[in-house]
Motif scaffolding. Sequence first.
Motif, PDB file in Angstrom:
ATOM      1  N   ALA A 229       0.818  -1.215   0.000  1.00  0.00           N
ATOM      2  CA  ALA A 229       0.000   0.000   0.000  1.00  0.00           C
ATOM      3  C   ALA A 229       0.853   1.266   0.000  1.00  0.00           C
ATOM      4  O   ALA A 229       0.648   2.169  -0.814  1.00  0.00           O
ATOM      5  N   GLY A 230       1.823   1.343   0.920  1.00  0.00           N
ATOM      6  CA  GLY A 230       2.636   2.554   1.010  1.00  0.00           C
ATOM      7  C   GLY A 230       3.494   2.770  -0.221  1.00  0.00           C
ATOM      8  O   GLY A 230       3.655   3.900  -0.692  1.00  0.00           O
ATOM      9  N   ILE A 231       4.047   1.685  -0.770  1.00  0.00           N
ATOM     10  CA  ILE A 231       4.902   1.819  -1.943  1.00  0.00           C
ATOM     11  C   ILE A 231       4.075   2.182  -3.173  1.00  0.00           C
ATOM     12  O   ILE A 231       4.463   3.030  -3.978  1.00  0.00           O
ATOM     13  N   ALA A 232       2.919   1.538  -3.315  1.00  0.00           N
ATOM     14  CA  ALA A 232       2.049   1.833  -4.458  1.00  0.00           C
ATOM     15  C   ALA A 232       1.546   3.274  -4.408  1.00  0.00           C
ATOM     16  O   ALA A 232       1.395   3.932  -5.439  1.00  0.00           O
ATOM     17  N   GLY A 250       7.463  -0.427 -18.131  1.00  0.00           N
ATOM     18  CA  GLY A 250       6.071  -0.717 -17.777  1.00  0.00           C
ATOM     19  C   GLY A 250       5.421   0.218 -16.788  1.00  0.00           C
ATOM     20  O   GLY A 250       4.386  -0.142 -16.210  1.00  0.00           O
ATOM     21  N   VAL A 251       5.975   1.399 -16.559  1.00  0.00           N
ATOM     22  CA  VAL A 251       5.328   2.337 -15.641  1.00  0.00           C
ATOM     23  C   VAL A 251       4.357   3.205 -16.440  1.00  0.00           C
ATOM     24  O   VAL A 251       4.748   4.141 -17.131  1.00  0.00           O
ATOM     25  N   ASP A 252       3.086   2.859 -16.381  1.00  0.00           N
ATOM     26  CA  ASP A 252       2.037   3.637 -17.041  1.00  0.00           C
ATOM     27  C   ASP A 252       0.774   3.544 -16.199  1.00  0.00           C
ATOM     28  O   ASP A 252       0.733   2.847 -15.182  1.00  0.00           O
ATOM     29  N   ALA A 253      -0.255   4.256 -16.605  1.00  0.00           N
ATOM     30  CA  ALA A 253      -1.475   4.335 -15.801  1.00  0.00           C
ATOM     31  C   ALA A 253      -2.131   2.976 -15.614  1.00  0.00           C
ATOM     32  O   ALA A 253      -2.611   2.653 -14.521  1.00  0.00           O
ATOM     33  N   SER A 254      -2.148   2.127 -16.661  1.00  0.00           N
ATOM     34  CA  SER A 254      -2.813   0.829 -16.548  1.00  0.00           C
ATOM     35  C   SER A 254      -2.053  -0.098 -15.603  1.00  0.00           C
ATOM     36  O   SER A 254      -2.651  -0.850 -14.831  1.00  0.00           O
ATOM     37  N   THR A 255      -0.722  -0.043 -15.641  1.00  0.00           N
ATOM     38  CA  THR A 255       0.082  -0.872 -14.744  1.00  0.00           C
ATOM     39  C   THR A 255      -0.108  -0.434 -13.299  1.00  0.00           C
ATOM     40  O   THR A 255      -0.242  -1.262 -12.394  1.00  0.00           O
ATOM     41  N   ILE A 256      -0.128   0.862 -13.091  1.00  0.00           N
ATOM     42  CA  ILE A 256      -0.332   1.376 -11.736  1.00  0.00           C
ATOM     43  C   ILE A 256      -1.730   1.032 -11.238  1.00  0.00           C
ATOM     44  O   ILE A 256      -1.923   0.681 -10.076  1.00  0.00           O
ATOM     45  N   GLU A 257      -2.718   1.079 -12.119  1.00  0.00           N
ATOM     46  CA  GLU A 257      -4.078   0.700 -11.731  1.00  0.00           C
ATOM     47  C   GLU A 257      -4.111  -0.730 -11.220  1.00  0.00           C
ATOM     48  O   GLU A 257      -4.765  -1.034 -10.208  1.00  0.00           O
ATOM     49  N   PRO A 335     -12.756   5.069 -13.078  1.00  0.00           N
ATOM     50  CA  PRO A 335     -11.687   4.506 -13.914  1.00  0.00           C
ATOM     51  C   PRO A 335     -10.294   4.896 -13.424  1.00  0.00           C
ATOM     52  O   PRO A 335     -10.052   6.035 -13.041  1.00  0.00           O
ATOM     53  N   GLY A 336      -9.406   3.912 -13.435  1.00  0.00           N
ATOM     54  CA  GLY A 336      -8.013   4.160 -13.099  1.00  0.00           C
ATOM     55  C   GLY A 336      -7.630   3.888 -11.665  1.00  0.00           C
ATOM     56  O   GLY A 336      -6.448   3.956 -11.311  1.00  0.00           O
ATOM     57  N   TYR A 337      -8.614   3.553 -10.817  1.00  0.00           N
ATOM     58  CA  TYR A 337      -8.335   3.348  -9.403  1.00  0.00           C
ATOM     59  C   TYR A 337      -9.010   2.081  -8.900  1.00  0.00           C
ATOM     60  O   TYR A 337      -9.936   1.553  -9.519  1.00  0.00           O
ATOM     61  N   ALA A 338      -8.556   1.624  -7.725  1.00  0.00           N
ATOM     62  CA  ALA A 338      -9.204   0.484  -7.087  1.00  0.00           C
ATOM     63  C   ALA A 338     -10.577   0.892  -6.562  1.00  0.00           C
ATOM     64  O   ALA A 338     -10.852   2.077  -6.345  1.00  0.00           O
ATOM     65  N   ALA A 339     -11.435  -0.085  -6.346  1.00  0.00           N
ATOM     66  CA  ALA A 339     -12.762   0.199  -5.807  1.00  0.00           C
ATOM     67  C   ALA A 339     -12.636   0.879  -4.448  1.00  0.00           C
ATOM     68  O   ALA A 339     -11.894   0.437  -3.575  1.00  0.00           O
ATOM     69  N   GLY A 340     -13.369   1.985  -4.291  1.00  0.00           N
ATOM     70  CA  GLY A 340     -13.393   2.677  -3.011  1.00  0.00           C
ATOM     71  C   GLY A 340     -12.124   3.416  -2.655  1.00  0.00           C
ATOM     72  O   GLY A 340     -11.980   3.860  -1.516  1.00  0.00           O
ATOM     73  N   GLN A 341     -11.208   3.595  -3.609  1.00  0.00           N
ATOM     74  CA  GLN A 341      -9.953   4.276  -3.303  1.00  0.00           C
ATOM     75  C   GLN A 341     -10.124   5.782  -3.307  1.00  0.00           C
ATOM     76  O   GLN A 341     -10.864   6.348  -4.114  1.00  0.00           O
ATOM     77  N   ALA A 342      -9.436   6.460  -2.390  1.00  0.00           N
ATOM     78  CA  ALA A 342      -9.431   7.920  -2.354  1.00  0.00           C
ATOM     79  C   ALA A 342      -8.300   8.426  -3.242  1.00  0.00           C
ATOM     80  O   ALA A 342      -7.133   8.347  -2.882  1.00  0.00           O
ATOM     81  N   ALA A 343      -8.637   8.925  -4.405  1.00  0.00           N
ATOM     82  CA  ALA A 343      -7.643   9.387  -5.380  1.00  0.00           C
ATOM     83  C   ALA A 343      -7.124  10.766  -4.997  1.00  0.00           C
ATOM     84  O   ALA A 343      -7.785  11.525  -4.277  1.00  0.00           O
ATOM     85  N   PRO A 344      -5.941  11.152  -5.478  1.00  0.00           N
ATOM     86  CA  PRO A 344      -5.428  12.503  -5.217  1.00  0.00           C
ATOM     87  C   PRO A 344      -6.405  13.561  -5.743  1.00  0.00           C
ATOM     88  O   PRO A 344      -6.760  13.559  -6.917  1.00  0.00           O
ATOM     89  N   GLY A 345      -6.853  14.438  -4.876  1.00  0.00           N
ATOM     90  CA  GLY A 345      -7.798  15.483  -5.264  1.00  0.00           C
ATOM     91  C   GLY A 345      -9.236  15.007  -5.358  1.00  0.00           C
ATOM     92  O   GLY A 345     -10.145  15.833  -5.511  1.00  0.00           O
ATOM     93  N   VAL A 367     -16.019  11.985  -7.135  1.00  0.00           N
ATOM     94  CA  VAL A 367     -15.436  12.688  -8.284  1.00  0.00           C
ATOM     95  C   VAL A 367     -13.918  12.648  -8.172  1.00  0.00           C
ATOM     96  O   VAL A 367     -13.358  12.960  -7.111  1.00  0.00           O
ATOM     97  N   ALA A 368     -13.234  12.276  -9.255  1.00  0.00           N
ATOM     98  CA  ALA A 368     -11.763  12.261  -9.243  1.00  0.00           C
ATOM     99  C   ALA A 368     -11.203  12.281 -10.653  1.00  0.00           C
ATOM    100  O   ALA A 368     -11.770  11.669 -11.571  1.00  0.00           O
ATOM    101  N   GLN A 369     -10.095  12.988 -10.837  1.00  0.00           N
ATOM    102  CA  GLN A 369      -9.352  12.929 -12.097  1.00  0.00           C
ATOM    103  C   GLN A 369      -8.584  11.609 -12.164  1.00  0.00           C
ATOM    104  O   GLN A 369      -8.127  11.099 -11.141  1.00  0.00           O
ATOM    105  N   ASN A 370      -8.438  11.063 -13.385  1.00  0.00           N
ATOM    106  CA  ASN A 370      -7.634   9.847 -13.503  1.00  0.00           C
ATOM    107  C   ASN A 370      -6.150  10.211 -13.525  1.00  0.00           C
ATOM    108  O   ASN A 370      -5.772  11.384 -13.584  1.00  0.00           O
ATOM    109  N   LEU A 371      -5.294   9.184 -13.479  1.00  0.00           N
ATOM    110  CA  LEU A 371      -3.856   9.434 -13.349  1.00  0.00           C
ATOM    111  C   LEU A 371      -3.275  10.179 -14.546  1.00  0.00           C
ATOM    112  O   LEU A 371      -2.404  11.039 -14.386  1.00  0.00           O
ATOM    113  N   ASP A 372      -3.736   9.868 -15.738  1.00  0.00           N
ATOM    114  CA  ASP A 372      -3.214  10.573 -16.907  1.00  0.00           C
ATOM    115  C   ASP A 372      -3.693  12.021 -16.946  1.00  0.00           C
ATOM    116  O   ASP A 372      -2.969  12.910 -17.410  1.00  0.00           O
TER     117      ASP A 372
END
Length: 417
Positions: A229-232, A250-257, A335-345, A367-372
Motif C-alpha cells: 500500500a505505502g509503496i504503491a 512498464g510504468v504507465d497508468a494501466s500498470t499502476i491501476e 476509472p483508473g483506481y481500485a474500488a473505493g480508493q481515495a484518489a489525489p484530489g 469525483v476524481a481525475q484519472n492518473l493521466d
Amino acid sequence: MRTLLSFCLGLIGALTAIPAVAAPSEHLERVVIVMRHGVRSAMSSPEELGRYSLKPWPHFAVPPGYLTERGSKAVTLLGAWYRAHYHAAGLLADGDCAVFYWANHTQRTEATAAALAEGLTPGCRAIIHQSPAAPDPLFDAPLVRPATLDPARRLAAISGRIGGDLAGWDRRLQPNTDRFEALLLQCRAIPCTAQERRRVARRLGDTPVEMKLDGAGGMILTSPALQVAGIAESLMMAYGDGLHFAGWRGVDASTIEAALTVHGAGIDLRTRTPEVGRQASGTLASRLLATLQQGSDRAVTGEPIGGADKIVVLSGHDGTVTMLAGLLGLNWQVPGYAAGQAAPGGGLVFERWRRVSGEQVVRVRYVAQNLDQLRNLTPLEGNVAPGVAAVFVPGCSQADMACPLSQFTEHVLSAVR
C-alpha cells in the motif's frame, strides 16, 4: 432458466440506466465536498523506496508530504470543472463567491484548498478556515482528547472481516502482490524468481504478518500485501506528478491501476471497516449532516460548517474520505483506481436537492481525475471530465440514487451511534 435470464438482463438494464445527474425538475440547494489533498511528494525518501526496487526512484521537488506544483495545478483544474458544473446546475451565479473552505493543519491540505479556490471561486478572496488548534477533530478525532477510543474493539472489527486470519487474507492477494513485485524488480515473468528477488535490499515477503495491539494499545497490522500500500501510493503520486522513471519498464497508468488493487484492499481493511470509521469519523459525519440540514426543512442535529454558503469544501486526507465512507457504507468505482480508493484530489460530494413535490433529497457522488489527467494537467472542459460515480447510500437511496433527507439523517445518526 429463460425467466432467470430475462430477470438478470432486466436488472443489468436497470443498473446501467441509473441517471448520473438529477432530473431537471429538481433544484440544487447545497453541496458539501469531502476531498483528499492533491498530488503530494512521497512520505519516504527515494533511497528508502529504492530498497524495494531494482531501479532508482525519481526525486520530488518539494519536501516529503507536500503538495507539489503540478498537484496544485491539477486541483485548480478540478475546481474550474466544479465551478462550470455547479454554474450549469443553477447553484452558482456569475462571480459567485459563496464557497466555504475548511482545511486540516498540514501544508498539503491547506495548499489544496487554496488551489481548489483558484478554480472554483476565481477572483474571490478565499479564506481557508481551520480549527483554532491542532489536531482538528474533523480530520483527526482520535488524536483529540478526550477521545472515546477502543483499540481492542477496532482490531476485533478488522479481524472479524477476515476471519481472524491475516495470513490467509494476504495469500488471497498473492497474485496481485507478485505482479506489483515484478514491476519493482523489473522481472520478465510473474512471479519473480528467487534469484531476481535477491537483487534488492528489501523484499515484500520480508514483511511480517502481524495483527495485534502493542504494549501502549496501538494497533500493529502488517503483511506483504499491506506493505504494498505505502509503496504503491508513492508510485501513484510520482506518476501523477509527471516524474520520469529512468530505466524502468512498464510504468504507465494501466500498470499502476493493477498495482492499486492490492493497495485498495489494504486501505479498505485498515480504514473502511465501519468500527474504525465510527471511532475516527463520528465528528465529521455529525457535522456533515448538520451542514446538509442547515437551511432545510429538517431540524439541525449538530454544528453546521460554513454558514449560509452554497458549497462547503473540507480538505483532508485519504483516511478522511475512506473512514467516512466505511462508517456510512459508501462504495464507488472510478476509472483508473481500485474500488473505493481515495484518489489525489478526489472527493465524496454530498448534494441536497429539492423536488417539485417539496421533498428534499441527498445525492452522493464520488469525483476524481484519472492518473493521466493528473500527469498531463488535462483541462476538464467540453467533453473532457473527471470520473464521476453515483454512490448508493445503503438502506436509504432509491432507484434514482436519491436519498430522502429524513432517511439520510437517520442513517448518519444510526451509524454514529
